[in-house]
Design a protein around this motif. Sequence first.
Motif, PDB file in Angstrom:
ATOM      1  N   TYR A 124      -4.691  19.100  -5.579  1.00  0.00           N
ATOM      2  CA  TYR A 124      -3.029  17.885  -4.991  1.00  0.00           C
ATOM      3  C   TYR A 124      -2.742  16.512  -5.898  1.00  0.00           C
ATOM      4  O   TYR A 124      -3.599  16.063  -6.369  1.00  0.00           O
ATOM      5  N   ARG A 125      -1.475  16.540  -6.218  1.00  0.00           N
ATOM      6  CA  ARG A 125      -0.998  15.762  -7.417  1.00  0.00           C
ATOM      7  C   ARG A 125       0.309  14.915  -6.384  1.00  0.00           C
ATOM      8  O   ARG A 125       1.623  15.492  -6.145  1.00  0.00           O
ATOM      9  N   VAL A 126      -0.245  13.852  -5.868  1.00  0.00           N
ATOM     10  CA  VAL A 126       0.421  12.978  -5.051  1.00  0.00           C
ATOM     11  C   VAL A 126       1.208  11.591  -5.893  1.00  0.00           C
ATOM     12  O   VAL A 126       0.448  10.925  -6.087  1.00  0.00           O
ATOM     13  N   GLU A 127       2.119  11.877  -6.153  1.00  0.00           N
ATOM     14  CA  GLU A 127       3.056  10.455  -6.798  1.00  0.00           C
ATOM     15  C   GLU A 127       3.891   9.603  -5.371  1.00  0.00           C
ATOM     16  O   GLU A 127       4.803  10.532  -4.509  1.00  0.00           O
ATOM     17  N   LEU A 128       3.612   8.794  -5.049  1.00  0.00           N
ATOM     18  CA  LEU A 128       4.116   7.611  -4.037  1.00  0.00           C
ATOM     19  C   LEU A 128       5.192   6.665  -4.747  1.00  0.00           C
ATOM     20  O   LEU A 128       4.505   5.465  -4.738  1.00  0.00           O
ATOM     21  N   GLU A 129       6.016   6.863  -5.731  1.00  0.00           N
ATOM     22  CA  GLU A 129       6.627   5.477  -6.229  1.00  0.00           C
ATOM     23  C   GLU A 129       6.914   4.079  -5.816  1.00  0.00           C
ATOM     24  O   GLU A 129       6.740   3.067  -5.794  1.00  0.00           O
ATOM     25  N   ASP A 130       6.993   4.332  -4.637  1.00  0.00           N
ATOM     26  CA  ASP A 130       7.836   3.222  -3.627  1.00  0.00           C
ATOM     27  C   ASP A 130       6.359   2.212  -2.296  1.00  0.00           C
ATOM     28  O   ASP A 130       6.617   2.215  -2.009  1.00  0.00           O
ATOM     29  N   MET A 131       5.485   3.506  -3.595  1.00  0.00           N
ATOM     30  CA  MET A 131       3.667   2.443  -1.909  1.00  0.00           C
ATOM     31  C   MET A 131       2.625   1.956  -2.901  1.00  0.00           C
ATOM     32  O   MET A 131       2.631   2.737  -4.430  1.00  0.00           O
ATOM     33  N   ALA A 132       1.659   1.528  -2.382  1.00  0.00           N
ATOM     34  CA  ALA A 132       0.657   0.444  -3.151  1.00  0.00           C
ATOM     35  C   ALA A 132      -0.188   0.874  -2.733  1.00  0.00           C
ATOM     36  O   ALA A 132      -0.205   0.758  -0.636  1.00  0.00           O
ATOM     37  N   VAL A 133      -1.697   0.499  -2.506  1.00  0.00           N
ATOM     38  CA  VAL A 133      -3.085   0.655  -1.512  1.00  0.00           C
ATOM     39  C   VAL A 133      -2.986  -0.841  -0.439  1.00  0.00           C
ATOM     40  O   VAL A 133      -3.254  -0.102   0.502  1.00  0.00           O
ATOM     41  N   THR A 134      -2.889  -1.925  -1.473  1.00  0.00           N
ATOM     42  CA  THR A 134      -2.703  -2.530  -0.140  1.00  0.00           C
ATOM     43  C   THR A 134      -0.801  -3.377  -0.704  1.00  0.00           C
ATOM     44  O   THR A 134      -0.723  -3.112  -1.910  1.00  0.00           O
ATOM     45  N   ALA A 135      -0.387  -4.215  -0.205  1.00  0.00           N
ATOM     46  CA  ALA A 135       0.742  -5.462  -0.288  1.00  0.00           C
ATOM     47  C   ALA A 135       0.580  -5.933  -1.299  1.00  0.00           C
ATOM     48  O   ALA A 135       1.808  -6.223  -2.211  1.00  0.00           O
ATOM     49  N   ALA A 136      -0.979  -6.354  -1.807  1.00  0.00           N
ATOM     50  CA  ALA A 136      -0.664  -6.828  -3.369  1.00  0.00           C
ATOM     51  C   ALA A 136      -1.312  -6.508  -4.643  1.00  0.00           C
ATOM     52  O   ALA A 136      -1.665  -7.203  -5.937  1.00  0.00           O
ATOM     53  N   ALA A 137      -1.454  -4.887  -3.601  1.00  0.00           N
ATOM     54  CA  ALA A 137      -1.321  -3.480  -5.803  1.00  0.00           C
ATOM     55  C   ALA A 137       0.111  -3.710  -5.918  1.00  0.00           C
ATOM     56  O   ALA A 137       0.916  -3.680  -5.202  1.00  0.00           O
ATOM     57  N   PRO A 138       0.180  -3.614  -7.027  1.00  0.00           N
ATOM     58  CA  PRO A 138       1.564  -3.046  -8.198  1.00  0.00           C
ATOM     59  C   PRO A 138       1.618  -1.516  -7.310  1.00  0.00           C
ATOM     60  O   PRO A 138       0.700  -0.579  -7.027  1.00  0.00           O
ATOM     61  N   LEU A 139       2.832  -1.019  -7.581  1.00  0.00           N
ATOM     62  CA  LEU A 139       3.093  -0.208  -6.713  1.00  0.00           C
ATOM     63  C   LEU A 139       2.411   0.811  -7.697  1.00  0.00           C
ATOM     64  O   LEU A 139       2.221   0.456  -9.035  1.00  0.00           O
ATOM     65  N   GLY A 140       2.425   1.984  -7.136  1.00  0.00           N
ATOM     66  CA  GLY A 140       2.157   3.040  -7.931  1.00  0.00           C
ATOM     67  C   GLY A 140       0.578   3.581  -7.658  1.00  0.00           C
ATOM     68  O   GLY A 140       0.109   4.413  -8.560  1.00  0.00           O
ATOM     69  N   THR A 141      -0.040   2.740  -7.396  1.00  0.00           N
ATOM     70  CA  THR A 141      -1.530   2.350  -7.292  1.00  0.00           C
ATOM     71  C   THR A 141      -2.120   3.722  -6.317  1.00  0.00           C
ATOM     72  O   THR A 141      -3.340   3.807  -6.172  1.00  0.00           O
ATOM     73  N   LEU A 142      -1.537   4.579  -5.637  1.00  0.00           N
ATOM     74  CA  LEU A 142      -1.604   5.665  -4.678  1.00  0.00           C
ATOM     75  C   LEU A 142      -1.767   6.941  -5.479  1.00  0.00           C
ATOM     76  O   LEU A 142      -1.657   7.918  -4.965  1.00  0.00           O
ATOM     77  N   ASP A 143      -0.777   6.889  -6.759  1.00  0.00           N
ATOM     78  CA  ASP A 143      -0.521   8.136  -7.380  1.00  0.00           C
ATOM     79  C   ASP A 143      -1.926   8.723  -7.692  1.00  0.00           C
ATOM     80  O   ASP A 143      -2.608   7.849  -8.298  1.00  0.00           O
ATOM     81  N   SER A 144      -2.282  10.222  -7.324  1.00  0.00           N
ATOM     82  CA  SER A 144      -3.246  10.328  -8.050  1.00  0.00           C
ATOM     83  C   SER A 144      -3.252  12.369  -7.900  1.00  0.00           C
ATOM     84  O   SER A 144      -2.583  12.323  -7.706  1.00  0.00           O
ATOM     85  N   ARG A 145      -4.476  12.323  -8.594  1.00  0.00           N
ATOM     86  CA  ARG A 145      -4.150  13.765  -8.510  1.00  0.00           C
ATOM     87  C   ARG A 145      -6.110  13.859  -7.491  1.00  0.00           C
ATOM     88  O   ARG A 145      -6.285  13.724  -8.388  1.00  0.00           O
ATOM     89  N   THR A 146      -5.731  14.846  -6.961  1.00  0.00           N
ATOM     90  CA  THR A 146      -7.089  15.383  -5.929  1.00  0.00           C
ATOM     91  C   THR A 146      -7.285  16.534  -5.825  1.00  0.00           C
ATOM     92  O   THR A 146      -6.139  17.334  -5.817  1.00  0.00           O
ATOM     93  N   SER A 147      -8.836  17.508  -6.649  1.00  0.00           N
ATOM     94  CA  SER A 147      -8.859  18.813  -6.842  1.00  0.00           C
ATOM     95  C   SER A 147     -10.697  18.640  -6.261  1.00  0.00           C
ATOM     96  O   SER A 147     -11.402  18.652  -5.605  1.00  0.00           O
ATOM     97  N   GLY A 148     -10.060  19.577  -5.508  1.00  0.00           N
ATOM     98  CA  GLY A 148     -11.800  20.294  -4.362  1.00  0.00           C
ATOM     99  C   GLY A 148     -11.853  21.761  -3.709  1.00  0.00           C
ATOM    100  O   GLY A 148     -10.881  22.778  -4.332  1.00  0.00           O
ATOM    101  N   LEU A 149     -13.204  21.301  -3.140  1.00  0.00           N
ATOM    102  CA  LEU A 149     -13.180  22.888  -2.349  1.00  0.00           C
ATOM    103  C   LEU A 149     -13.442  22.916  -0.612  1.00  0.00           C
ATOM    104  O   LEU A 149     -14.740  21.764  -1.438  1.00  0.00           O
ATOM    105  N   ARG A 150     -13.719  23.858  -0.451  1.00  0.00           N
ATOM    106  CA  ARG A 150     -13.898  23.455   0.930  1.00  0.00           C
ATOM    107  C   ARG A 150     -14.232  24.723   1.729  1.00  0.00           C
ATOM    108  O   ARG A 150     -13.612  25.635   1.239  1.00  0.00           O
ATOM    109  N   LEU A 151     -15.678  25.058   2.111  1.00  0.00           N
ATOM    110  CA  LEU A 151     -16.217  26.335   2.299  1.00  0.00           C
ATOM    111  C   LEU A 151     -16.466  25.645   4.044  1.00  0.00           C
ATOM    112  O   LEU A 151     -17.365  24.539   4.573  1.00  0.00           O
TER     113      LEU A 151
END
Length: 320
Positions: A124-151
Amino acid sequence: MAAAYPVVADPAGAEINQALLRHAGTRTVATLGRQRINLDNQRFVGGSAWRQNEQTYDGVHLQLAATPRLALDYAWIGGGSTIFGPADSSASTGASPSDSSGDSHLLRAALQLAPPLRLVAYHYRVELEDMAVTAAAPLGTLDSRTSGLRLEGSRGRWSYAGEYARQRDLAGNPWRLDSRYVLAELGYALAGGSVLKAGYESLGGGEGEGNRAFQTPLATRHAFQGWADVFLTTPAQGVDDRYAGATVPLAGGSLQAWYHDFAAERGGGSYGRELDVSYAHVVPGVQGLTGLLKLARYRSDDPAYSADTGKLWLQLQYSY
């Protein structure tokens, strides 16, 4: 410092959650527009249907049954409606706006290894350009790439699930991210329909300035880590959740009870404990109407992170 009041992510108002075109063939489904996207147990991508304002997505979702045992998903998300809408509500803030925009790509493959056993791989490549982890953090700090396996699977009365994922920063994120997700869960079905479950879930903390912990901004977060919603945002030190619970048929309805013990993933220390209880029952004499009573009670061991929190819901739902 902890907030003076707990978060209640159900603002007043109304929004259009879904407006879409869908084509369904024998092996493919294509959906265009504002839509629900629920993947697996919704830990990473879900609709938060419990909320007053459902979390839905603007984009394209393609589903392919490649073989009788292999299912493939691809979704492009350009934005969507979050649980913090509508735009003029007090819950809509810089860190949690009513609507999101970005350029996210979701890839998923599910392989049925045997009738009771399934393996899921995702990126999952998640880009949320107008969101942040917290109100005090820079915008874009939630942009991430997550790779995983589920059994996940079952054997007789036993069920089980195990999952591992790694989350790193996406290009454009001002922060470097590198954290892990781990899940181990075991269930047992009793005679009469009762189900017992116990598990361990860990969202890793991150090194560096600000909150660089493992985040799940597209998830149905209310369904995980307790119904009091203390951990809608993963703390900077991460969170380990040891939990146990049961679902029991009772007097024609369904009783659920869960206990959680929360601790920091990095550095040790306890956040607190939570007890959740709910009871659902059809309303006699009214076809399609169901009532729900739901209670969440969190007791904090770390006042610097969160205060004691109690929440009570009464709900009527009509299905037709």
